[in-house]
Each structure stands twice: as C-alpha cells, then as structure tokens.
Design a protein around this motif. Structure first.
Motif, PDB file in Angstrom:
ATOM      1  N   ASP A   1       0.848  -1.182   0.000  1.00  0.00           N
ATOM      2  CA  ASP A   1       0.000   0.000   0.000  1.00  0.00           C
ATOM      3  C   ASP A   1       0.886   1.234   0.000  1.00  0.00           C
ATOM      4  O   ASP A   1       1.393   1.660   1.034  1.00  0.00           O
ATOM      5  CB  ASP A   1      -0.892  -0.028   1.238  1.00  0.00           C
ATOM      6  CG  ASP A   1      -1.818   1.167   1.300  1.00  0.00           C
ATOM      7  OD1 ASP A   1      -2.074   1.760   0.240  1.00  0.00           O
ATOM      8  OD2 ASP A   1      -2.281   1.506   2.400  1.00  0.00           O
ATOM      9  N   ALA A   2       1.116   1.809  -1.171  1.00  0.00           N
ATOM     10  CA  ALA A   2       1.962   2.991  -1.297  1.00  0.00           C
ATOM     11  C   ALA A   2       1.334   3.927  -2.321  1.00  0.00           C
ATOM     12  O   ALA A   2       0.594   3.495  -3.207  1.00  0.00           O
ATOM     13  CB  ALA A   2       3.377   2.613  -1.718  1.00  0.00           C
ATOM     14  N   ASP A   3       1.626   5.225  -2.185  1.00  0.00           N
ATOM     15  CA  ASP A   3       1.135   6.204  -3.145  1.00  0.00           C
ATOM     16  C   ASP A   3       2.024   6.283  -4.378  1.00  0.00           C
ATOM     17  O   ASP A   3       1.565   6.661  -5.457  1.00  0.00           O
ATOM     18  CB  ASP A   3       1.065   7.582  -2.486  1.00  0.00           C
ATOM     19  CG  ASP A   3       0.077   7.608  -1.334  1.00  0.00           C
ATOM     20  OD1 ASP A   3      -1.090   7.243  -1.551  1.00  0.00           O
ATOM     21  OD2 ASP A   3       0.477   7.971  -0.216  1.00  0.00           O
ATOM     22  N   ALA A   4       3.302   5.958  -4.219  1.00  0.00           N
ATOM     23  CA  ALA A   4       4.250   5.954  -5.330  1.00  0.00           C
ATOM     24  C   ALA A   4       5.370   4.977  -4.980  1.00  0.00           C
ATOM     25  O   ALA A   4       5.682   4.767  -3.807  1.00  0.00           O
ATOM     26  CB  ALA A   4       4.821   7.356  -5.577  1.00  0.00           C
ATOM     27  N   VAL A   5       5.959   4.381  -5.998  1.00  0.00           N
ATOM     28  CA  VAL A   5       6.972   3.353  -5.795  1.00  0.00           C
ATOM     29  C   VAL A   5       8.189   3.667  -6.658  1.00  0.00           C
ATOM     30  O   VAL A   5       8.049   3.975  -7.846  1.00  0.00           O
ATOM     31  CB  VAL A   5       6.425   1.956  -6.154  1.00  0.00           C
ATOM     32  CG1 VAL A   5       7.537   0.905  -6.136  1.00  0.00           C
ATOM     33  CG2 VAL A   5       5.304   1.557  -5.201  1.00  0.00           C
ATOM     34  N   ILE A   6       9.366   3.607  -6.055  1.00  0.00           N
ATOM     35  CA  ILE A   6      10.618   3.688  -6.809  1.00  0.00           C
ATOM     36  C   ILE A   6      11.057   2.259  -7.114  1.00  0.00           C
ATOM     37  O   ILE A   6      11.214   1.440  -6.207  1.00  0.00           O
ATOM     38  CB  ILE A   6      11.720   4.401  -5.999  1.00  0.00           C
ATOM     39  CG1 ILE A   6      11.261   5.805  -5.579  1.00  0.00           C
ATOM     40  CG2 ILE A   6      13.011   4.472  -6.809  1.00  0.00           C
ATOM     41  CD1 ILE A   6      11.030   6.759  -6.724  1.00  0.00           C
ATOM     42  N   HIS A   7      11.233   1.966  -8.391  1.00  0.00           N
ATOM     43  CA  HIS A   7      11.606   0.612  -8.814  1.00  0.00           C
ATOM     44  C   HIS A   7      12.890   0.699  -9.630  1.00  0.00           C
ATOM     45  O   HIS A   7      13.061   1.607 -10.441  1.00  0.00           O
ATOM     46  CB  HIS A   7      10.489  -0.003  -9.655  1.00  0.00           C
ATOM     47  CG  HIS A   7      10.797  -1.384 -10.145  1.00  0.00           C
ATOM     48  ND1 HIS A   7      10.724  -2.486  -9.327  1.00  0.00           N
ATOM     49  CD2 HIS A   7      11.173  -1.844 -11.365  1.00  0.00           C
ATOM     50  CE1 HIS A   7      11.039  -3.566 -10.024  1.00  0.00           C
ATOM     51  NE2 HIS A   7      11.322  -3.202 -11.257  1.00  0.00           N
ATOM     52  N   ILE A   8      13.792  -0.265  -9.413  1.00  0.00           N
ATOM     53  CA  ILE A   8      15.035  -0.325 -10.181  1.00  0.00           C
ATOM     54  C   ILE A   8      15.053  -1.621 -10.966  1.00  0.00           C
ATOM     55  O   ILE A   8      14.923  -2.710 -10.398  1.00  0.00           O
ATOM     56  CB  ILE A   8      16.270  -0.236  -9.266  1.00  0.00           C
ATOM     57  CG1 ILE A   8      16.277   1.126  -8.556  1.00  0.00           C
ATOM     58  CG2 ILE A   8      17.550  -0.414 -10.059  1.00  0.00           C
ATOM     59  CD1 ILE A   8      17.452   1.321  -7.622  1.00  0.00           C
ATOM     60  N   GLY A   9      15.188  -1.507 -12.274  1.00  0.00           N
ATOM     61  CA  GLY A   9      15.196  -2.693 -13.128  1.00  0.00           C
ATOM     62  C   GLY A   9      14.022  -2.693 -14.082  1.00  0.00           C
ATOM     63  O   GLY A   9      13.289  -1.708 -14.219  1.00  0.00           O
ATOM     64  N   THR A  10      13.825  -3.824 -14.740  1.00  0.00           N
ATOM     65  CA  THR A  10      12.758  -3.963 -15.715  1.00  0.00           C
ATOM     66  C   THR A  10      11.398  -3.878 -15.036  1.00  0.00           C
ATOM     67  O   THR A  10      11.176  -4.506 -14.000  1.00  0.00           O
ATOM     68  CB  THR A  10      12.878  -5.303 -16.456  1.00  0.00           C
ATOM     69  OG1 THR A  10      14.165  -5.378 -17.073  1.00  0.00           O
ATOM     70  CG2 THR A  10      11.798  -5.432 -17.522  1.00  0.00           C
ATOM     71  N   VAL A  11      10.490  -3.104 -15.596  1.00  0.00           N
ATOM     72  CA  VAL A  11       9.141  -2.972 -15.056  1.00  0.00           C
ATOM     73  C   VAL A  11       8.261  -4.055 -15.664  1.00  0.00           C
ATOM     74  O   VAL A  11       8.081  -4.114 -16.876  1.00  0.00           O
ATOM     75  CB  VAL A  11       8.558  -1.573 -15.352  1.00  0.00           C
ATOM     76  CG1 VAL A  11       7.106  -1.508 -14.908  1.00  0.00           C
ATOM     77  CG2 VAL A  11       9.380  -0.498 -14.655  1.00  0.00           C
ATOM     78  N   ARG A  12       7.750  -4.910 -14.801  1.00  0.00           N
ATOM     79  CA  ARG A  12       6.828  -5.927 -15.272  1.00  0.00           C
ATOM     80  C   ARG A  12       5.451  -5.309 -15.463  1.00  0.00           C
ATOM     81  O   ARG A  12       5.235  -4.136 -15.192  1.00  0.00           O
ATOM     82  CB  ARG A  12       6.771  -7.085 -14.264  1.00  0.00           C
ATOM     83  CG  ARG A  12       8.123  -7.726 -14.028  1.00  0.00           C
ATOM     84  CD  ARG A  12       7.994  -8.874 -13.047  1.00  0.00           C
ATOM     85  NE  ARG A  12       7.486  -8.440 -11.755  1.00  0.00           N
ATOM     86  CZ  ARG A  12       8.241  -7.897 -10.805  1.00  0.00           C
ATOM     87  NH1 ARG A  12       9.529  -7.700 -11.015  1.00  0.00           N
ATOM     88  NH2 ARG A  12       7.715  -7.541  -9.646  1.00  0.00           N
ATOM     89  N   ASP A  13       4.516  -6.104 -15.917  1.00  0.00           N
ATOM     90  CA  ASP A  13       3.171  -5.613 -16.195  1.00  0.00           C
ATOM     91  C   ASP A  13       2.537  -5.045 -14.931  1.00  0.00           C
ATOM     92  O   ASP A  13       2.531  -5.676 -13.882  1.00  0.00           O
ATOM     93  CB  ASP A  13       2.310  -6.762 -16.743  1.00  0.00           C
ATOM     94  CG  ASP A  13       0.903  -6.299 -17.100  1.00  0.00           C
ATOM     95  OD1 ASP A  13       0.779  -5.212 -17.685  1.00  0.00           O
ATOM     96  OD2 ASP A  13      -0.055  -7.022 -16.774  1.00  0.00           O
ATOM     97  N   SER A  14       2.045  -3.838 -15.009  1.00  0.00           N
ATOM     98  CA  SER A  14       1.388  -3.196 -13.886  1.00  0.00           C
ATOM     99  C   SER A  14       0.393  -2.176 -14.419  1.00  0.00           C
ATOM    100  O   SER A  14       0.588  -1.590 -15.485  1.00  0.00           O
ATOM    101  CB  SER A  14       2.416  -2.499 -12.979  1.00  0.00           C
ATOM    102  OG  SER A  14       1.763  -1.740 -11.974  1.00  0.00           O
ATOM    103  N   SER A  15      -0.679  -1.975 -13.663  1.00  0.00           N
ATOM    104  CA  SER A  15      -1.663  -0.976 -14.070  1.00  0.00           C
ATOM    105  C   SER A  15      -1.185   0.437 -13.763  1.00  0.00           C
ATOM    106  O   SER A  15      -1.787   1.410 -14.220  1.00  0.00           O
ATOM    107  CB  SER A  15      -2.996  -1.232 -13.349  1.00  0.00           C
ATOM    108  OG  SER A  15      -2.811  -1.147 -11.937  1.00  0.00           O
ATOM    109  N   TRP A  16      -0.101   0.560 -13.011  1.00  0.00           N
ATOM    110  CA  TRP A  16       0.423   1.877 -12.673  1.00  0.00           C
ATOM    111  C   TRP A  16       1.246   2.441 -13.825  1.00  0.00           C
ATOM    112  O   TRP A  16       1.783   1.712 -14.654  1.00  0.00           O
ATOM    113  CB  TRP A  16       1.267   1.807 -11.417  1.00  0.00           C
ATOM    114  CG  TRP A  16       0.448   1.698 -10.161  1.00  0.00           C
ATOM    115  CD1 TRP A  16      -0.771   1.092 -10.039  1.00  0.00           C
ATOM    116  CD2 TRP A  16       0.774   2.193  -8.866  1.00  0.00           C
ATOM    117  NE1 TRP A  16      -1.221   1.177  -8.756  1.00  0.00           N
ATOM    118  CE2 TRP A  16      -0.299   1.846  -8.009  1.00  0.00           C
ATOM    119  CE3 TRP A  16       1.850   2.879  -8.346  1.00  0.00           C
ATOM    120  CZ2 TRP A  16      -0.310   2.180  -6.648  1.00  0.00           C
ATOM    121  CZ3 TRP A  16       1.853   3.214  -6.999  1.00  0.00           C
ATOM    122  CH2 TRP A  16       0.788   2.869  -6.166  1.00  0.00           C
ATOM    123  N   VAL A  17       1.364   3.753 -13.845  1.00  0.00           N
ATOM    124  CA  VAL A  17       2.116   4.449 -14.892  1.00  0.00           C
ATOM    125  C   VAL A  17       3.588   4.503 -14.494  1.00  0.00           C
ATOM    126  O   VAL A  17       3.919   4.871 -13.358  1.00  0.00           O
ATOM    127  CB  VAL A  17       1.570   5.874 -15.104  1.00  0.00           C
ATOM    128  CG1 VAL A  17       2.402   6.620 -16.133  1.00  0.00           C
ATOM    129  CG2 VAL A  17       0.101   5.815 -15.527  1.00  0.00           C
TER     130      VAL A  17
END
Length: 314
Positions: A137-153
């Motif tokens: 449960d987060a308002d925004a996420v910092i991700h490092i690496g390949t982005v898998r399928d997600s409904s988020w932008v």
C-alpha cells in the motif's frame, strides 16, 4: 453500518506486516485492535483474517475488503484536499516505497527536502527488498530494473547501467577478463532480487566499442553464471567484491563511488550488460491525489530529466 474507523483498521492490516504493527500505526493497543476486528467480522458476517500465535493474515474476503476500504479512504482524503485547495497547502499522509540501498542513499534525502517544502504533509518512506504497487500500500513506488506488467504508470527518472567490477587485488591474482566468455572462469557474486534469473547475464558491445580486430561487433552474448557467492543485498555483494571475493555485476549508482575510490575496477567496459533504469511508478492520472502529483514533479525535477545519468547527483 461500516464506519471510517473500520476501513482504517482494514487498510492498516493490509499495509502493515503484523497486528501489533497495525495497532501502532493506528495508535491503539493490540488487544483493542483485535476486539475491533472481531466486532467488524461479526457485523459483516465474514472472517476477515486468520490468526495464529505468531501472525495474522487476511482471508481473500478480508483482502478484498481492505483494498476497497483503502481506495475509499483515498477518495475521502481527495475530497478533503479538493475543499482545501484554495490555500494550496498539501496535507495528509504520503507513502513512498523504495528499495533498501537506493532508498537510503538517494530517495530519503530528496524526501527530506520535499517534506520541508510541505510541512503539512506526513511523509512515510517504506524501504523494502522488492517494492511493487501490486503488493504494498503505497502512493508511489521507486523501482530499479525492468518494469513488469502493472496498471500503474511508469516514468523513468534516470538511466542506470550495470557495471562488472572486481577489486584490484582480485584482478592481480586471477587476471582481467578480456571477453565476456572469460567471465565463466572467474568467481562471481550474484544478487538475488526482483525475482530475476540472476545467473543469466546478457551482454552486447557498447555503442562505439571496437573488438580486437578494430571493427565493432553487434553480437549479443548470453552467459550462464555459476555463482561462487549469492546474497539478496546489493551492498553486501559490493563489499564482498571490494574484499577480493570475485566479480560482481552491480548497478552504476552503487558501484561508481567504489570505482572512483579505487576499491573496485570496472572490467569489460567496452561491453554493455542489461541496464536497470530507476523508475517511478504512480497511479493513473484519475487515481492521483495532489500529494502524488506534487512529489512526482519534485522527483522529476530533482533527477533533472528522465534518463539522465545518476553520476550527476553524486
């Protein structure tokens, strides 16, 4: 009738790892929270959670209720924001999730500056091994690496190459790899993260690089590594490499300082391994609050521009 307190209870149980952590987040005692949960289950006629001596976990019905409750709380908070928009102050809670090492070194200082600009906000930074919006449960996420399928932008904040490195002592003892296949004869340190196949390394000539014949090759190579050491902590992997334990494939953001100090040496610099861009994941525009919009703009500005190299921020 379902009360706002019931929705806050369910959302806390979804967000926090245990009943005691949820109680702390809601500023109540665990027995009081357990009693409220039993009353809510009785009112709904459903079992929302299973309890053991060590942990509490949501049932499928409980997880659905909690997710919908969290969404409704977000809409209520958004309504409150819209009624206060005249003074243009940001209020409420803003939750950001980020990986441990990168979050500590880069995101935490940025959020400290953001919080000083918006004193009415309650900023929460959750550092996790693998943050992902579908899991936390987060308002925004910092991700490092390949982005898998997600409904988020997804929005790229910075490019981030992976560098193959080793300590000077290791290279003196074992030699310097001159071609990708040479790596297979060396001890390698692998980092287990993001559910990736960490022993499969893809490499291709860097742009403008020339082979031994003086002509640039476009060949892409795949290396199946048999690791000598494995850890789920990137900082530990880098430290092991600095101590001469082997080669490590590490993100530029973490390896660059060690290379500058001379404790690590970058090898196969004419070859490019799969990159791991720094990405900001946020809800679609329809689901964003003013708080999220503000932190998106702040992070993009802080990084300079999408795709800019991390070295500029050291």
């Amino acid at each position: 009738m379902i009360q706002i307190e019931d929705m806050q209870l369910a959302a806390a149980l979804l967000r926090e790892p245990s009943l005691s952590a949820a109680a702390r987040a809601l500023d109540v005692t665990p027995p009081a929270l357990s009693m409220r949960l039993r009353k809510l289950e009785a009112a709904l006629g459903l079992s929302l959670a299973t309890r053991t001596a060590r942990r509490l976990s949501l049932t499928p019905e409980g997880e659905r209720f909690a997710r919908e409750a969290a969404a409704l709380l977000g809409q209520i908070e958004g309504l409150r924001e819209s009624m206060q928009r005249d003074d243009r102050r940001l209020t409420g809670a803003l939750r950001i999730a980020a990986p441990f090492g990168y979050g500590r070194q880069y995101i935490a200082p940025m959020l400290a500056r953001f919080a000083r600009l918006h004193p009415g906000l309650r900023v929460q930074l959750d550092l996790r091994e693998t943050p992902w919006p579908d899991r936390h449960d987060a308002d925004a996420v910092i991700h490092i690496g390949t982005v898998r399928d997600s409904s988020w932008v997804a929005r790229t904040l910075s490019a981030n190459e992976r560098w193959l490195c080793a300590s000077p002592d290791y290279l003196r003892l074992h030699g310097v790899p001159r071609a990708p296949r040479d790596v297979l004869a060396h001890g390698c340190i692998c980092i287990r993260e993001n559910d990736e196949d960490v022993t499969l390394w893809h490499v291709r000539p860097a742009k403008g690089a020339a082979g031994s014949s003086g002509k640039r090759s476009a060949a892409r190579e795949t290396l199946r590594i048999s690791p000598a050491y494995v850890t789920n902590d990137g900082g530990v992997a880098r430290q092991w490499a600095e101590q001469g334990m082997g080669l490590v494939l590490r993100s530029e953001w973490d390896a660059a300082d060690a290379v500058a100090r001379g404790t690590l040496v970058r090898v196969l610099a004419d070859w490019q391994f799969d990159s791991a861009p720094v990405t900001l994941l946020v809800p679609s525009r329809k689901g964003r609050t003013a708080r999220v919009q503000a932190v998106v703009g702040f992070l993009v500005e802080s990084f300079g521009a999408a795709g800019k190299q991390l070295g500029a921020y050291r």
